[in-house]
Design a protein around this motif. Structure first.
Motif, PDB file in Angstrom:
ATOM      1  N   ALA A 188       0.840  -1.131   0.000  1.00 19.14           N
ATOM      2  CA  ALA A 188       0.000   0.000   0.000  1.00 19.14           C
ATOM      3  C   ALA A 188       0.884   1.189   0.000  1.00 19.14           C
ATOM      4  CB  ALA A 188      -0.871   0.006   1.218  1.00 19.14           C
ATOM      5  N   ALA A 189       0.511   2.094  -0.614  1.00 21.97           N
ATOM      6  CA  ALA A 189       1.351   3.262  -0.706  1.00 21.97           C
ATOM      7  C   ALA A 189       0.783   4.352   0.154  1.00 21.97           C
ATOM      8  CB  ALA A 189       1.416   3.717  -2.132  1.00 21.97           C
ATOM      9  N   GLY A 190       1.597   5.155   0.746  1.00 26.44           N
ATOM     10  CA  GLY A 190       1.140   6.252   1.565  1.00 26.44           C
ATOM     11  C   GLY A 190       2.201   7.316   1.615  1.00 26.44           C
ATOM     12  N   PRO A 191       2.054   8.235   2.484  1.00 25.24           N
ATOM     13  CA  PRO A 191       3.040   9.310   2.577  1.00 25.24           C
ATOM     14  C   PRO A 191       4.399   8.750   2.965  1.00 25.24           C
ATOM     15  CG  PRO A 191       1.014   9.849   3.771  1.00 25.24           C
ATOM     16  CD  PRO A 191       0.919   8.425   3.375  1.00 25.24           C
ATOM     17  N   ALA A 192       5.420   9.321   2.442  1.00 25.40           N
ATOM     18  CA  ALA A 192       6.777   8.850   2.716  1.00 25.40           C
ATOM     19  C   ALA A 192       7.066   8.903   4.212  1.00 25.40           C
ATOM     20  CB  ALA A 192       7.790   9.707   1.968  1.00 25.40           C
ATOM     21  N   MET A 193       7.765   7.829   4.676  1.00 29.30           N
ATOM     22  CA  MET A 193       8.195   7.701   6.064  1.00 29.30           C
ATOM     23  C   MET A 193       7.029   7.608   7.034  1.00 29.30           C
ATOM     24  SD  MET A 193      11.391   7.461   5.808  1.00 29.30           S
ATOM     25  CE  MET A 193      11.908   7.597   7.509  1.00 29.30           C
ATOM     26  N   ALA A 194       5.845   7.199   6.548  1.00 27.54           N
ATOM     27  CA  ALA A 194       4.745   6.994   7.489  1.00 27.54           C
ATOM     28  C   ALA A 194       5.084   5.828   8.403  1.00 27.54           C
ATOM     29  CB  ALA A 194       3.452   6.723   6.735  1.00 27.54           C
ATOM     30  N   ILE A 195       4.667   5.897   9.650  1.00 24.15           N
ATOM     31  CA  ILE A 195       4.981   4.857  10.632  1.00 24.15           C
ATOM     32  C   ILE A 195       3.894   3.808  10.600  1.00 24.15           C
ATOM     33  CG2 ILE A 195       5.311   4.368  13.074  1.00 24.15           C
ATOM     34  CD1 ILE A 195       6.358   7.191  13.377  1.00 24.15           C
ATOM     35  N   PRO A 196       4.251   2.516  10.407  1.00 30.82           N
ATOM     36  CA  PRO A 196       3.218   1.484  10.397  1.00 30.82           C
ATOM     37  C   PRO A 196       2.647   1.309  11.798  1.00 30.82           C
ATOM     38  CG  PRO A 196       5.389   0.491  10.314  1.00 30.82           C
ATOM     39  CD  PRO A 196       5.596   1.962  10.195  1.00 30.82           C
ATOM     40  N   SER A 197       1.397   1.435  11.939  1.00 34.00           N
ATOM     41  CA  SER A 197       0.734   1.273  13.220  1.00 34.00           C
ATOM     42  C   SER A 197      -0.002  -0.049  13.213  1.00 34.00           C
ATOM     43  CB  SER A 197      -0.243   2.431  13.452  1.00 34.00           C
ATOM     44  OG  SER A 197      -0.976   2.209  14.631  1.00 34.00           O
ATOM     45  N   LEU A 198       0.360  -0.940  14.179  1.00 38.54           N
ATOM     46  CA  LEU A 198      -0.255  -2.250  14.303  1.00 38.54           C
ATOM     47  C   LEU A 198      -1.189  -2.199  15.511  1.00 38.54           C
ATOM     48  CD1 LEU A 198       2.919  -4.457  13.768  1.00 38.54           C
ATOM     49  CD2 LEU A 198       1.361  -3.534  12.049  1.00 38.54           C
ATOM     50  N   SER A 199      -2.443  -2.517  15.272  1.00 36.87           N
ATOM     51  CA  SER A 199      -3.420  -2.436  16.355  1.00 36.87           C
ATOM     52  C   SER A 199      -4.275  -3.692  16.378  1.00 36.87           C
ATOM     53  CB  SER A 199      -4.309  -1.200  16.189  1.00 36.87           C
ATOM     54  OG  SER A 199      -5.066  -1.301  14.981  1.00 36.87           O
ATOM     55  N   GLU A 238      -6.178 -15.394   6.404  1.00 38.04           N
ATOM     56  CA  GLU A 238      -7.099 -14.465   5.741  1.00 38.04           C
ATOM     57  C   GLU A 238      -6.505 -13.069   5.865  1.00 38.04           C
ATOM     58  OE1 GLU A 238     -11.523 -14.517   6.233  1.00 38.04           O
ATOM     59  OE2 GLU A 238     -11.132 -12.532   7.134  1.00 38.04           O
ATOM     60  N   ILE A 239      -6.475 -12.377   4.709  1.00 31.62           N
ATOM     61  CA  ILE A 239      -5.967 -11.017   4.691  1.00 31.62           C
ATOM     62  C   ILE A 239      -7.110 -10.094   4.270  1.00 31.62           C
ATOM     63  CG2 ILE A 239      -4.465  -9.416   3.444  1.00 31.62           C
ATOM     64  CD1 ILE A 239      -2.417 -11.577   3.274  1.00 31.62           C
ATOM     65  N   ARG A 240      -7.207  -8.972   4.924  1.00 27.74           N
ATOM     66  CA  ARG A 240      -8.105  -7.920   4.481  1.00 27.74           C
ATOM     67  C   ARG A 240      -7.259  -6.781   3.938  1.00 27.74           C
ATOM     68  NH1 ARG A 240     -13.282  -7.536   8.587  1.00 27.74           N
ATOM     69  NH2 ARG A 240     -13.778  -9.773   8.591  1.00 27.74           N
ATOM     70  N   ALA A 241      -7.661  -6.318   2.724  1.00 25.20           N
ATOM     71  CA  ALA A 241      -6.842  -5.307   2.061  1.00 25.20           C
ATOM     72  C   ALA A 241      -7.735  -4.335   1.295  1.00 25.20           C
ATOM     73  CB  ALA A 241      -5.859  -5.983   1.105  1.00 25.20           C
ATOM     74  N   ASP A 242      -7.220  -3.131   1.107  1.00 27.50           N
ATOM     75  CA  ASP A 242      -7.839  -2.148   0.224  1.00 27.50           C
ATOM     76  C   ASP A 242      -7.145  -2.253  -1.117  1.00 27.50           C
ATOM     77  OD1 ASP A 242      -9.375  -1.346   2.333  1.00 27.50           O
ATOM     78  OD2 ASP A 242      -8.077   0.348   2.879  1.00 27.50           O
ATOM     79  N   GLY A 300      -5.298  -5.231 -15.213  1.00 25.29           N
ATOM     80  CA  GLY A 300      -4.099  -4.425 -15.006  1.00 25.29           C
ATOM     81  C   GLY A 300      -3.478  -4.713 -13.639  1.00 25.29           C
ATOM     82  N   ILE A 301      -2.550  -3.848 -13.284  1.00 33.28           N
ATOM     83  CA  ILE A 301      -1.824  -4.007 -12.019  1.00 33.28           C
ATOM     84  C   ILE A 301      -2.576  -3.267 -10.924  1.00 33.28           C
ATOM     85  CG2 ILE A 301       0.342  -3.655 -10.800  1.00 33.28           C
ATOM     86  CD1 ILE A 301       0.462  -5.678 -13.050  1.00 33.28           C
ATOM     87  N   ALA A 302      -2.952  -4.019  -9.888  1.00 31.66           N
ATOM     88  CA  ALA A 302      -3.685  -3.429  -8.776  1.00 31.66           C
ATOM     89  C   ALA A 302      -2.730  -3.191  -7.611  1.00 31.66           C
ATOM     90  CB  ALA A 302      -4.824  -4.327  -8.347  1.00 31.66           C
ATOM     91  N   ALA A 303      -2.909  -2.080  -6.923  1.00 26.40           N
ATOM     92  CA  ALA A 303      -2.151  -1.801  -5.696  1.00 26.40           C
ATOM     93  C   ALA A 303      -2.956  -2.298  -4.511  1.00 26.40           C
ATOM     94  CB  ALA A 303      -1.883  -0.307  -5.574  1.00 26.40           C
ATOM     95  N   LEU A 304      -2.218  -2.916  -3.571  1.00 30.41           N
ATOM     96  CA  LEU A 304      -2.860  -3.474  -2.389  1.00 30.41           C
ATOM     97  C   LEU A 304      -2.371  -2.775  -1.125  1.00 30.41           C
ATOM     98  CD1 LEU A 304      -2.628  -7.287  -3.128  1.00 30.41           C
ATOM     99  CD2 LEU A 304      -4.630  -5.830  -3.364  1.00 30.41           C
ATOM    100  N   LYS A 305      -3.284  -2.588  -0.199  1.00 26.49           N
ATOM    101  CA  LYS A 305      -2.903  -2.116   1.133  1.00 26.49           C
ATOM    102  C   LYS A 305      -3.559  -3.024   2.149  1.00 26.49           C
ATOM    103  CE  LYS A 305      -3.285   1.568   4.498  1.00 26.49           C
ATOM    104  NZ  LYS A 305      -3.850   2.882   4.819  1.00 26.49           N
ATOM    105  N   ILE A 306      -2.711  -3.744   2.929  1.00 28.15           N
ATOM    106  CA  ILE A 306      -3.232  -4.673   3.942  1.00 28.15           C
ATOM    107  C   ILE A 306      -3.777  -3.870   5.109  1.00 28.15           C
ATOM    108  CG2 ILE A 306      -2.648  -6.500   5.577  1.00 28.15           C
ATOM    109  CD1 ILE A 306      -0.443  -7.334   3.663  1.00 28.15           C
TER     110      ILE A 306
END
Length: 1001
Positions: free
Chosen positions: A18-29, A106-110, A190-196
């Motif tokens: 998943a793409a987001g703003p550069a240097m974003a901190i992954p938050s695991l909850s 099972e993965i949930r993704a956007d 086509g090529i899809a982008a995934l964000k878990i």
């Protein structure tokens, strides 16, 4: 090939991105770890789930997840042998055998595809066991099966691999890793982008094969899952989740225990093995065994640590840094530190882990003997590697070896074998007797339940010598052997291998082998017990060998002279430093007492307690060589007769054995023998006169560079006789031996000075009547730091008395003085006037070297020299009286001159009628011709003919005048000068100092 499953394998996570703003901190909850059943040791499904937040807008580059690590709780483990492996080709084609299935995911993704954005899409899949790569213990394969949203059209399956590692450097738990996670998914559109946004997986308690796969921890504390995530920009995030196992009290714990040793017989070095086993089952209905958290294994009593482990000289220690217990890298312990091997079998690996046991360097505050254990699959840096640190403690009394392993990780195993090396440099020796011996153990489980205490037996058979056999030998040498010379004295005691141990010794050295105690400062006994003597007290070296077999350990240490130990003459502190490789066990200190035999003054070296164990380790002394090599300390006998060194050696089993060795000094003909004698007659003038009772003072002297006297016979001068009445005072021998003689039997004193001691020996001369001895004997008991008893036999040769002392010990005496009392205590009487006869004393000496010598001496006679006495009265009254007496002793008087002190004069006119002269020992005619000549300040007495033996001159009142100053002085001290002239002798002058007395009586 079986592989380690990680129970958490995982994270299949898959595809994501998943793409987001550069240097974003992954938050695991929302992290969770949930067993279907929390029963400890049960085989239940465990579900792991967590959400991924705050990674920026979908499709933003630079912040997608790249790496994911699932650090499973310690004790949550899977069995890679529970299911067959799925080949990689089958995994990629989604054709794995269901029997290989060990979980689901099972993965949930956007998802974003061009302008199409779909949120919370579910991608499901399965988890399989796959072959490992390299040295990893296990690997999981994850198959994700994505579909086109809404249309539910299946896309190509996505295969992801997850290697599993054991956290050996931390807590022994398992870590499943995902690396370089994909960020896109190819679709027909086509090529899809995934964000878990969420990852969930479930690991099965029972694999698709029907075998138990996942096992709950067997400890009922918090079991914590740790999750670590890293983005493609290198930013990290983390989360944790926990659960608590239950019902730990009923977790089975039935370990087995076994001991074994090489079949080499009794009392020999051997390899020794201890094995711990645990039951294992793949039946899902059977709860898994808990593992030991702590294991204490005791080899059977009788198996002991052997000093021979260090006899090769190359035994080293491994430092904590070289071991690296908290590092997964290989250890770098030196080869010289290896003392054994280890083998670890576990259902997590298809082949046993093998490794080495190392001796650890001592560490401050830690037990002395530590071991480091490394078991590994191979030498590669990333190989599965287990490191354990343990402690080996021998029992202080019995030496039984107890090995303790603590903080053992919760890794399942079926057997653990620890083997101490064998051979001539073995760590362990077998019991001293054949038989069956029992080893014990105590194992504490991770579950917190009761300790298990399995035991096992081992038989020692085959070559079985008698353990009580004890046939030690004695060796002795002096170098050089030249009589009387300083020498290194070496005493060696040894015993054959596989016999009872040396525990005490008494070695009797031949007479004449002695040491100059006075030249060495003695070490205090308390300091000696602690091996803390000063180097100034060192007198030698001890060399010892210890341990069974053909290669005993050899060590050397110092020997110190000590102060008296329990009333001994002196002592030796024999210090054997017990250093085995890097291990310093301290010092084995043997205190030996030195006694001097009164019979012959030879030395007895007595060690009543030779240590047989130090810090629980059996020393097993095979030989003990004592070298007294301090220059100038010990020296040879002055006798060249063949002599015997005798020893009584005691064993630790209560036995005793005699041993002997020969000794003979050489070159006695080269040793000089020049004793000298001095003598004097003691007592008053009347004691030396005829029918008197004289005393005798005799001194024999020797230098330190000659043979020692063995006998001396003194022939008394003519005119000496034994007084019959005083012979009756002799003490009966029985009373003498009971120390019950009356004072009347003491006839004098004796003194001996030896260079060996700082103080002389002294004692009484006792007149003793021994049965059948005829005349009484002179018994001397010289006492000091040693005791010398001498017997002087009295006999008559012709008309002369002879006193002979035989059996004088081979001890250097620089001076020996015998003083026989005069007067009432003298045993002697005179048959003539000794002052007139000029007597002579003859002495005959015998040496231990065989040489003889005669000496003749004229004894001095202080009482036989001319003497004069003077008294003065009535000085203050001005009319004093004066009395002068003179005795010629050995010669008659010819003239006596008296010179008066200042203040006193002779009234010559009156003196002629007031002077009285008495002369003894002269004829009546000569007496008439004797005259007194007076002068103002002196008077002369002239004795004609042969002279007089003695005179008495009296000046009555009126013959002397006293000056006023002298009269006024109270009790003045007056100095008179007397000159005595005798035939053939120079005039003797003396000053008589006197004070006035009341009477001339």
């Amino acid at each position: 090939m079986q592989r380690l499953l990680v129970t958490a394998a995982i994270a299949v996570g898959v595809v994501l991105s998943a793409a987001g703003p550069a240097m974003a901190i992954p938050s695991l909850s929302g992290a969770q770890i949930t067993p279907a059943d929390t029963t400890a040791g049960a085989h239940e499904n465990v579900t792991v789930r967590f959400d991924v937040d705050d990674l920026g807008p979908t499709g933003a580059p630079g912040d997608d997840l790249r790496d994911l690590d699932l650090l499973l709780p310690p004790g949550l483990v899977g069995d890679p042998g529970a299911a067959p492996e799925c080949a990689f080709a089958d995994l990629e084609r989604d054709r794995c055998d269901p029997a290989s299935r060990v979980g689901t995911t099972e993965i949930r993704a956007d998802l974003k595809l061009s302008a199409l954005e779909l949120t919370d899409q579910r991608i499901r899949g399965d988890i399989y066991l796959v072959p490992t790569r390299g040295t990893e213990p296990a690997r999981l394969g994850i198959v994700l099966r994505p579909v086109i949203p809404i249309l539910n059209i299946p896309l190509d399956p996505l295969a992801i691999e997850s290697p599993v590692r054991v956290r050996t450097a931390e807590d022994g738990g398992l870590t499943a890793s995902l690396r370089d996670l994909p960020r896109t998914q190819s679709t027909p559109l086509g090529i899809a982008a995934l964000k878990i946004t969420r990852l969930q997986m479930q690991l099965f308690g029972t694999a698709g094969s029907g075998n138990a796969f996942l096992t709950n921890p067997t400890t009922c504390g918090a079991s914590t899952l740790r999750i670590a995530a890293t983005t493609y920009d290198g930013v990290s995030g983390a989360a944790t989740a926990s659960f608590t196992a239950t019902d730990c009290g009923t977790v089975p714990f039935t370990p087995g225990f076994g001991v074994d040793a090489d079949p080499v017989g009794a009392d020999v070095p051997t390899a020794a093995r201890a094995t711990v086993t645990l039951p294992f089952s793949r039946d899902p209905s059977v709860r898994a065994q808990t593992q030991p958290r702590r294991a204490v294994v005791a080899l059977p009593e009788g198996f002991e640590l052997s000093p021979t482990v260090g006899s090769g000289g190359d035994l080293q220690g491994c430092s904590d840094a070289q071991f690296g217990q908290r590092s997964a890298a290989p250890s770098s312990c030196p080869a010289g530190a290896q003392i054994g091997t280890v083998q670890f079998s576990s259902p997590l690996v298809d082949a046993p882990l093998t490794g080495k046991v190392f001796l650890a360097d001592p560490a401050p505050g830690a037990p002395l003997i530590r071991i480091f254990i490394v078991a590994e699959q191979g030498a590669q840096s990333d190989a599965l590697r287990i490191k354990l640190a343990g402690v080996v403690e021998p029992d202080a009394q019995t030496g039984q070896i107890r090995t303790t392993l603590d903080d053992i990780p919760q890794l399942p195993f079926t057997s653990f074998e620890l083997r101490f090396r064998g051979g001539q440099h073995a760590v362990v020796s077998t019991p001293r007797s054949c038989g069956t011996y029992t080893g014990t153990s105590r194992m504490t489980p991770h579950s917190g339940g009761a300790d298990a205490t399995p035991s096992a037996t081992v038989s020692v058979a085959g070559d079985c010598p008698d353990p009580a056999a004890f046939t030690p030998s004695l060796g002795f040498s002096a170098s050089p052997a030249q009589a009387q010379w300083d020498a290194t004295i070496t005493t060696a005691v040894s015993r054959p291998d596989r016999q009872a141990r040396l525990s005490s010794m008494r070695v009797s050295l031949p007479p004449g082998i002695l040491g100059r105690i006075s030249t060495v400062p003695a070490c205090p006994v308390d300091a000696a017990r602690q091996a803390a003597c000063s180097a100034d007290s060192r007198v030698g070296t001890v060399a010892a060998t210890a341990g069974p077999g053909a290669a005993p350990l050899g060590v050397e240490g110092p020997v110190y002279l000590t102060e008296s130990i329990d009333e001994s003459f002196a002592g030796l502190a024999i210090v054997v430093p017990a250093k085995v490789g890097p291990l310093d066990l301290g010092n084995s200190v043997t205190l030996a007492k030195l006694f001097v035999r009164s019979s012959d003054q030879g030395l007895d070296v007595v060690a009543e307690q030779i240590p047989t164990r130090l810090q629980g380790i059996a020393l097993g002394l095979r030989s003990l060589e004592l070298r007294l090599d301090r220059p100038g300390f010990t020296f040879n006998a002055t006798s060249c007769a063949a002599q015997t060194v005798r020893a009584t050696l005691g064993s630790d089993l209560g036995g005793a054995a005699p041993a002997e060795a020969g000794y003979q000094a050489t070159g006695c003909e080269n040793v000089p023998f020049e004793p000298t004698i001095e003598a004097s007659l003691t007592g008053s003038r009347s004691d030396l006169a005829k029918n008197g009772h004289p005393g005798l003072d005799v001194t024999v002297r020797q230098t330190g560079q000659e043979a020692n006297a063995s006998s001396v016979a003194v022939t008394l001068p003519k005119g000496f006789a034994a007084d019959p009445d005083r012979l009756k005072r002799a003490c009966p021998l029985a009373k003498f031996e009971a120390n019950d003689c009356p004072d009347s039997a003491i006839m004098g004193k004796a003194t001996a000075i030896t260079p060996l001691l700082p103080e002389p020996l002294a004692g009484d001369v006792v007149f003793v009547l021994a049965p059948g001895s005829g005349l009484p004997q002179l018994r001397l008991q010289l006492r000091g730091r040693l005791a010398i008893d001498l017997v002087g036999k009295v006999s008559v040769s012709g008309t002369q008395l002879v006193n002979e002392f035989g059996g004088i010990p081979d001890v250097p005496l620089s001076a020996f003085r015998l003083q026989l009392d005069s007067g009432d205590k003298s045993p002697l009487s005179t048959s003539e006037d000794l002052c007139l006869s000029q007597p002579k004393v003859l002495a005959r000496f015998g040496a231990h070297s065989g040489k003889t010598k005669e000496r003749t001496v004229t004894p001095a006679a202080p009482s036989c020299t001319p003497s004069a006495t003077l008294k003065v009265t009535s000085l203050r009254a001005g009319s004093p009286e004066l009395q002068l007496r003179a005795d010629g002793a050995t010669r008659k008087l010819q003239q006596v001159r008296l010179k008066l002190p200042p203040g006193i004069e002779i009234d010559r006119a009156k003196a002629r009628n007031l002077i009285r002269l008495q002369a003894g020992g002269m004829s009546s005619g000569d007496r008439r011709r004797a005259r007194v000549t007076v002068y103002k300040t002196r008077l002369d007495v002239t004795l004609p003919g042969t002279g007089a033996q003695r005179i008495n001159v009296l000046l009555r009142k009126g013959a002397l005048r006293v000056g006023s100053l002298t009269r006024q002085r109270r009790n003045p001290r007056l100095n008179f000068r007397v000159d005595v002239s005798q035939p053939q002798v120079a005039t003797r002058s003396s000053v008589l100092r006197t004070r006035p007395v009341r009477s001339l009586g």
